[in-house]
Design a protein around this motif. Structure first.
Motif, mmCIF file in Angstrom:
data_model
loop_
_atom_site.group_PDB
_atom_site.id
_atom_site.type_symbol
_atom_site.label_atom_id
_atom_site.label_comp_id
_atom_site.label_asym_id
_atom_site.label_seq_id
_atom_site.Cartn_x
_atom_site.Cartn_y
_atom_site.Cartn_z
ATOM 1 N N SER A 38 51.265 48.978 27.783
ATOM 2 C CA SER A 38 51.489 49.655 28.941
ATOM 3 C C SER A 38 52.557 49.016 29.970
ATOM 4 C CB SER A 38 50.428 49.866 29.818
ATOM 5 O OG SER A 38 49.363 50.643 28.855
ATOM 6 N N ALA A 39 53.239 47.909 29.563
ATOM 7 C CA ALA A 39 54.080 47.087 30.207
ATOM 8 C C ALA A 39 53.609 46.677 31.631
ATOM 9 C CB ALA A 39 55.386 48.086 30.352
ATOM 10 N N VAL A 40 52.266 46.022 31.691
ATOM 11 C CA VAL A 40 51.954 45.366 32.697
ATOM 12 C C VAL A 40 51.115 44.198 32.495
ATOM 13 C CG1 VAL A 40 51.435 47.800 33.944
ATOM 14 C CG2 VAL A 40 49.804 46.743 32.407
ATOM 15 N N THR A 41 51.309 43.400 33.378
ATOM 16 C CA THR A 41 50.226 41.915 33.178
ATOM 17 C C THR A 41 48.824 42.320 33.493
ATOM 18 O OG1 THR A 41 50.659 41.401 35.717
ATOM 19 C CG2 THR A 41 52.486 40.698 34.088
ATOM 20 N N SER A 42 48.047 41.342 32.760
ATOM 21 C CA SER A 42 46.896 41.504 32.766
ATOM 22 C C SER A 42 46.321 39.931 32.554
ATOM 23 C CB SER A 42 46.184 42.466 31.923
ATOM 24 O OG SER A 42 46.604 42.145 30.451
ATOM 25 N N GLY A 43 45.014 39.923 32.450
ATOM 26 C CA GLY A 43 44.364 38.680 32.129
ATOM 27 C C GLY A 43 44.104 37.829 33.422
ATOM 28 N N ALA A 44 43.464 36.405 33.395
ATOM 29 C CA ALA A 44 42.863 35.547 34.183
ATOM 30 C C ALA A 44 44.025 35.477 35.220
ATOM 31 C CB ALA A 44 42.306 34.410 33.702
ATOM 32 N N ALA A 45 45.040 35.021 34.860
ATOM 33 C CA ALA A 45 46.213 34.737 36.031
ATOM 34 C C ALA A 45 46.646 35.929 36.856
ATOM 35 C CB ALA A 45 47.463 34.054 35.387
ATOM 36 N N ALA A 46 46.457 37.102 36.397
ATOM 37 C CA ALA A 46 47.086 38.403 37.045
ATOM 38 C C ALA A 46 45.793 38.729 37.882
ATOM 39 C CB ALA A 46 47.338 39.461 35.937
ATOM 40 N N ALA A 47 44.449 38.503 37.475
ATOM 41 C CA ALA A 47 43.387 38.893 38.247
ATOM 42 C C ALA A 47 43.308 37.953 39.328
ATOM 43 C CB ALA A 47 42.273 38.934 37.350
ATOM 44 N N GLU A 48 43.656 36.578 39.185
ATOM 45 C CA GLU A 48 43.628 35.673 40.180
ATOM 46 C C GLU A 48 44.730 35.773 41.210
ATOM 47 O OE1 GLU A 48 42.940 32.450 42.602
ATOM 48 O OE2 GLU A 48 41.810 33.339 41.218
ATOM 49 N N ALA A 49 45.949 36.279 40.962
ATOM 50 C CA ALA A 49 46.882 36.665 41.720
ATOM 51 C C ALA A 49 46.595 37.890 42.895
ATOM 52 C CB ALA A 49 48.123 36.703 41.048
ATOM 53 N N ALA A 50 45.800 38.777 41.952
ATOM 54 C CA ALA A 50 45.631 40.076 42.921
ATOM 55 C C ALA A 50 44.581 39.768 43.950
ATOM 56 C CB ALA A 50 44.906 41.190 41.552
ATOM 57 N N SER A 51 43.641 38.769 43.599
ATOM 58 C CA SER A 51 42.832 38.384 44.435
ATOM 59 C C SER A 51 43.087 37.979 45.759
ATOM 60 C CB SER A 51 41.593 37.451 44.147
ATOM 61 O OG SER A 51 42.202 36.250 43.837
ATOM 62 N N ARG A 52 44.558 37.717 46.058
ATOM 63 C CA ARG A 52 45.198 37.265 47.380
ATOM 64 C C ARG A 52 45.870 38.234 47.889
ATOM 65 N NH1 ARG A 52 44.703 31.780 46.876
ATOM 66 N NH2 ARG A 52 44.306 30.822 44.539
ATOM 67 N N ILE A 53 45.783 39.481 47.443
ATOM 68 C CA ILE A 53 46.541 40.513 48.074
ATOM 69 C C ILE A 53 45.930 41.341 48.953
ATOM 70 C CG2 ILE A 53 47.551 42.750 47.393
ATOM 71 C CD1 ILE A 53 48.414 41.475 44.552
ATOM 72 N N SER A 54 46.295 41.928 49.981
ATOM 73 C CA SER A 54 45.396 42.866 50.893
ATOM 74 C C SER A 54 46.581 43.807 51.054
ATOM 75 C CB SER A 54 44.956 42.240 52.134
ATOM 76 O OG SER A 54 44.223 41.280 52.295
#
Length: 255
Positions: free
Chosen positions: A146-162
């Protein structure tokens, strides 16, 4: 009835009714439930249906790889994209999912429009290079399908977004199955992104409506709306409204 004829009938019922209940169809045809379940397993294995408890749902054609998806319903995706772009307020922070409908959103977004776009799709980020929008790319393991990032590192980065809004891409939008996609890690990443936005809107081109994939992303009641390009008289669309979904037709009028 021969197996091939049964399977053809099952596919016709999926198309017509949006689901199959194994017990009911077995009674109707005078067959054992085991025979129907076997047919459904084979249809599932062929990618033509998605087995669920007690029966099956129509399989989404949107689970093909990224290149193949680009050729599926392009006009429908453009209409959904235009309706989605109209929901973005100036200077908003927007999370934009990967996928071909999200890419159509970038094409519809005026280059001078000021906003901040957060995405886990390198394809989307690259398409925004000539836009005035500020772009933040979430890193992680690249899911090439799907040409997207996933996994633990991506989820951790997402957790810092609003963010103000998340435009969610899925492969299936179904009244009972909810919002689904074809890979568990991708589903988890989509949930992580939805949790970081005040509102989530679903990008639903016509081939996704009434279809389902293997992994649940979110139930319908956890999104602000489904931007749908389909006739409101279709059974699948009526079922969405009956299930309590806020449907926003691609023309921009709420149902």
């Amino acid at each position: 009835m021969l197996a091939a004829a049964r399977k053809e009938l099952l596919l016709e019922r999926l198309q017509r009714d949006g689901r199959i209940v194994a017990k009911e169809i077995a009674t109707e045809l005078g067959l054992s439930e085991d025979s129907i379940r076997r047919d459904l397993r084979e249809l599932d294995a062929a990618g033509l249906a998605v087995r669920v408890y007690g029966g099956a749902l129509p399989a989404s054609p949107a689970v093909a790889d990224y290149a193949a998806r680009a050729t599926v319903a392009p006009n429908s995706k453009r209409r959904v994209a235009a309706a989605a772009v109209a929901l973005i307020e100036p200077d908003a922070t927007v999370i934009l999912d990967g996928g071909t409908t999200a890419l159509a959103m970038v094409e519809a977004l005026p280059r001078s429009f000021r906003c901040t776009v957060v995405t886990h799709s390198p394809t989307i980020a690259a398409a925004l290079l000539e836009h005035a929008a500020d772009v933040f790319l979430i890193g992680g393991q690249l899911f090439k399908h799907s040409a997207v990032t996933s996994g633990a590192a991506a989820a951790e980065a997402a957790s810092r977004i609003s963010a103000d809004v998340f435009f969610l891409g899925v492969t299936g939008v179904h009244a009972t199955a909810g919002l689904t996609t074809g890979h568990p890690d991708e589903a988890a990443m989509k949930r992580a992104l939805a949790a970081r936005a005040a509102d989530t809107f679903v990008l639903a081109s016509d081939e996704k409506i009434g279809a389902a994939s293997r992994f649940t992303v979110l139930p319908l009641d956890e999104v602000a709306g489904v931007i749908a390009d389909a006739d409101s008289d279709l059974p699948a669309m009526r079922d969405l409204v009956a299930a309590g979904a806020r449907v926003i037709p691609a023309g921009g009028v709420s149902a």
